[in-house]
Design a protein around this motif. Structure first.
Motif, PDB file in Angstrom:
ATOM      1  N   TRP A 141      -6.188  -3.741   9.993  1.00  0.00           N
ATOM      2  CA  TRP A 141      -7.715  -3.471   9.847  1.00  0.00           C
ATOM      3  C   TRP A 141      -8.115  -4.013  10.851  1.00  0.00           C
ATOM      4  O   TRP A 141      -8.787  -3.246  11.777  1.00  0.00           O
ATOM      5  CB  TRP A 141      -8.561  -3.317   8.543  1.00  0.00           C
TER       6      TRP A 141
ATOM      7  N   ALA B 268      -0.109   4.384   7.438  1.00  0.00           N
ATOM      8  CA  ALA B 268      -0.108   5.517   7.850  1.00  0.00           C
ATOM      9  C   ALA B 268      -0.028   5.282   9.730  1.00  0.00           C
ATOM     10  O   ALA B 268       0.864   5.824   9.896  1.00  0.00           O
ATOM     11  CB  ALA B 268      -1.700   6.648   7.705  1.00  0.00           C
ATOM     12  N   ALA B 269      -0.567   4.134  10.032  1.00  0.00           N
ATOM     13  CA  ALA B 269      -0.569   3.882  11.321  1.00  0.00           C
ATOM     14  C   ALA B 269       0.990   3.658  11.978  1.00  0.00           C
ATOM     15  O   ALA B 269       1.611   4.283  12.990  1.00  0.00           O
ATOM     16  CB  ALA B 269      -1.065   2.985  12.119  1.00  0.00           C
TER      17      ALA B 269
ATOM     18  N   ALA C 124      -9.164   1.883  15.685  1.00  0.00           N
ATOM     19  CA  ALA C 124      -8.843   3.614  15.041  1.00  0.00           C
ATOM     20  C   ALA C 124      -8.488   4.250  16.315  1.00  0.00           C
ATOM     21  O   ALA C 124      -8.856   4.530  17.441  1.00  0.00           O
ATOM     22  CB  ALA C 124      -9.966   4.118  14.232  1.00  0.00           C
TER      23      ALA C 124
ATOM     24  N   TYR D 128      -2.123  -6.659   6.119  1.00  0.00           N
ATOM     25  CA  TYR D 128      -3.027  -5.566   5.954  1.00  0.00           C
ATOM     26  C   TYR D 128      -4.485  -5.684   6.438  1.00  0.00           C
ATOM     27  O   TYR D 128      -4.817  -4.719   7.154  1.00  0.00           O
ATOM     28  CB  TYR D 128      -3.436  -4.912   4.621  1.00  0.00           C
TER      29      TYR D 128
ATOM     30  N   GLY E 243      -5.561   3.394   7.055  1.00  0.00           N
ATOM     31  CA  GLY E 243      -4.358   3.942   7.622  1.00  0.00           C
ATOM     32  C   GLY E 243      -4.075   2.418   8.346  1.00  0.00           C
ATOM     33  O   GLY E 243      -3.551   3.227   9.095  1.00  0.00           O
TER      34      GLY E 243
ATOM     35  N   ARG F  90       3.261   1.647   2.724  1.00  0.00           N
ATOM     36  CA  ARG F  90       2.436   0.687   0.715  1.00  0.00           C
ATOM     37  C   ARG F  90       3.156   0.387   0.155  1.00  0.00           C
ATOM     38  O   ARG F  90       3.072  -0.513   0.305  1.00  0.00           O
ATOM     39  CB  ARG F  90       2.224   2.200   1.041  1.00  0.00           C
TER      40      ARG F  90
ATOM     41  N   ARG G  85      -5.269   8.491   5.792  1.00  0.00           N
ATOM     42  CA  ARG G  85      -5.253   7.072   4.957  1.00  0.00           C
ATOM     43  C   ARG G  85      -5.390   7.682   3.908  1.00  0.00           C
ATOM     44  O   ARG G  85      -6.511   7.762   3.551  1.00  0.00           O
ATOM     45  CB  ARG G  85      -6.391   6.159   6.018  1.00  0.00           C
ATOM     46  N   LYS G  86      -4.943   6.192   3.093  1.00  0.00           N
ATOM     47  CA  LYS G  86      -5.606   5.390   1.636  1.00  0.00           C
ATOM     48  C   LYS G  86      -6.736   4.664   1.406  1.00  0.00           C
ATOM     49  O   LYS G  86      -7.634   4.952   0.894  1.00  0.00           O
ATOM     50  CB  LYS G  86      -4.774   4.710   0.793  1.00  0.00           C
TER      51      LYS G  86
ATOM     52  N   PRO H 239       5.300   6.830   5.889  1.00  0.00           N
ATOM     53  CA  PRO H 239       3.954   5.793   5.677  1.00  0.00           C
ATOM     54  C   PRO H 239       4.758   5.143   4.297  1.00  0.00           C
ATOM     55  O   PRO H 239       3.912   4.329   3.766  1.00  0.00           O
ATOM     56  CB  PRO H 239       2.571   6.534   5.517  1.00  0.00           C
TER      57      PRO H 239
ATOM     58  N   ARG I 172      -4.813   3.547  14.350  1.00  0.00           N
ATOM     59  CA  ARG I 172      -4.825   4.024  12.373  1.00  0.00           C
ATOM     60  C   ARG I 172      -5.813   5.426  12.548  1.00  0.00           C
ATOM     61  O   ARG I 172      -6.674   6.056  12.950  1.00  0.00           O
ATOM     62  CB  ARG I 172      -6.077   3.141  11.721  1.00  0.00           C
TER      63      ARG I 172
END
Length: 412
Positions: free
Chosen positions: A77, A42-43, A82, A73, A39, A56, A35-36, A52, A30
């Motif tokens: 996470w 995006a990752a 990260a 999601y 991430g 999404r 990131r929104k 990305p 991530r």
């Protein structure tokens, strides 16, 4: 022949098990920027070289149609480290390494995963949508790693750390360890061998070259317009299959192909602004059977003065309908039905008429001579109202069916 371990292969993966192992070792990381939320999208996009935004959209679609997108999601996470972390948050919770996510927040996310998963697989708006969404997303991720796993492989930070509590058997293997605790230089003896050459610097990953934007978005938009126009023309000629829902579905299919192609070749991001309202329109058209109602669009007003002028059926596709029955004679029997796809329907009956009614709307408010319902999928409001003078006089049998909108029957 040298006995050295073979480096991990970046492409040409073997079977299913090898693909899974390679995915876990090189799973997306991530990013700290771009990131929104956490991430995760995006990752995945950065790892496999796709936009990305497409990831999404896939998560949002899987959340709306089935609910599994949100739980997946949260899994990403928890299990995707990260940038700069040694391990993921869930691994750090069990002491496998360091993660920037606090253990308290990790526990909260892990607890939240279970009700989210039960909501996704409990059924509801789209029965079976959770299972289908899970299968599609997992299959897409597997195919991405099989086809593009050699790109942007992350550099895994070193996780081996030693402390004062390191066992002696492990510490003895460390270079420079002295069991007598003497100064290290005191044990250095002169040697005739030349010192080893310095290790070459680690190769630095080249900067990512921005991809040239293609014309996929423009071509897809033109194809979508052609498909929508052809479908509308076919519907105008009387082809029953080309309903509003089918035309929207065909157009969304063209946009979906363009979005997927744009994710790999660059471009096409602007198509999302067209796909989102079309998705909303498709859901509305699917939930409300507007095609079952004929009669055109606009407002419809009718005020028959005799029983013979009352039509057996008043049908309308969309718009407001006003039916005034107060000018009918004081005796006789009237039977009529009112069908409106979308809009507001108001029917006025005489003060002294005996009215037997059934009023139904798929989504909206019903107020038929004091009996009311409100919401979506509510049962029809039915009953009999004898008017101000009791039984006798004009008899009205009234049936009202509405797709979406408000229905009102009142006396005037």
């Amino acid at each position: 022949m040298s006995g050295a371990a073979d480096p991990p292969r970046s492409h040409g993966l073997g079977g299913f098990e090898e693909t899974l192992k390679d995915f876990w070792l090189t799973r997306p990381r991530r990013p700290l920027r771009g990131r929104k939320v956490a991430g995760v999208a995006a990752a995945i996009g950065n790892r496999y070289g796709i936009d990305p935004v497409i990831v999404r959209v896939a998560f949002v679609a899987a959340t709306v149609f089935g609910g599994v997108g949100l739980s997946l999601y949260v899994l990403g996470w928890l299990f995707f480290p990260a940038e700069g972390d040694q391990v993921s948050a869930i691994e750090a919770l069990f002491g496998k390494g360091r993660s920037s996510m606090t253990k308290g927040f990790t526990i909260i996310l892990a607890i939240a995963f279970f009700p989210l998963s039960s909501w996704a697989f409990a059924g509801g708006w789209f029965d079976g949508g959770g299972v289908i969404g899970l299968a599609l997303l997992v299959t897409a991720l597997y195919l991405l790693h099989r086809g593009r796993g050699q790109f942007n492989r992350p550099e895994v930070p070193e996780t081996t750390m030693y402390s004062m509590s390191t066992p002696a058997s492990t510490a003895a293997e460390q270079p420079g360890w002295d069991p007598l605790a003497a100064p290290p230089l005191a044990w250095d003896l002169p040697s005739d061998e030349p010192p080893p050459p310095p290790a070459p610097p680690a190769p630095r990953r080249p900067a990512r070259v921005p991809r040239r934007r293609s014309k996929i978005g423009l071509v897809t938009f033109a194809c979508a317009l052609l498909v929508a126009g052809a479908g509308a023309a076919a519907a105008a000629t009387g082809a029953d299959w080309f309903s509003a829902g089918h035309i929207i579905g065909l157009t969304l299919g063209v946009l979906g192909v363009g979005l997927v192609a744009g994710a790999f070749a660059g471009g096409g991001r602007g198509l999302i602004g067209l796909a989102i309202p079309l998705c909303i329109a498709g859901v509305i058209v699917t939930a409300v059977p507007v095609s079952d109602y004929k009669g055109g669009f606009g407002d419809l007003n009718a005020a028959p003065a005799t029983i013979a002028e009352v039509q057996p059926e008043y049908s309308h596709t969309a718009g407001d309908m006003r039916l005034d029955l107060t000018k009918l004679p004081a005796s006789g029997t009237v039977t009529t039905s009112v069908h409106n796809g979308a809009g507001d329907t108001r029917i006025t009956v005489p003060e002294t008429a005996d009215v037997r009614f059934s009023c139904d709307t798929s989504a909206g408010t019903v107020d038929c001579l004091g009996i009311t319902t409100d919401g979506v999928g509510r049962p029809a409001a039915t009953g009999t109202d004898l008017g101000t003078d009791g039984a006798g006089g004009l008899q009205i049998n009234l049936t009202v069916q509405q797709g979406a909108g408000n229905v009102e029957v009142l006396r005037g």
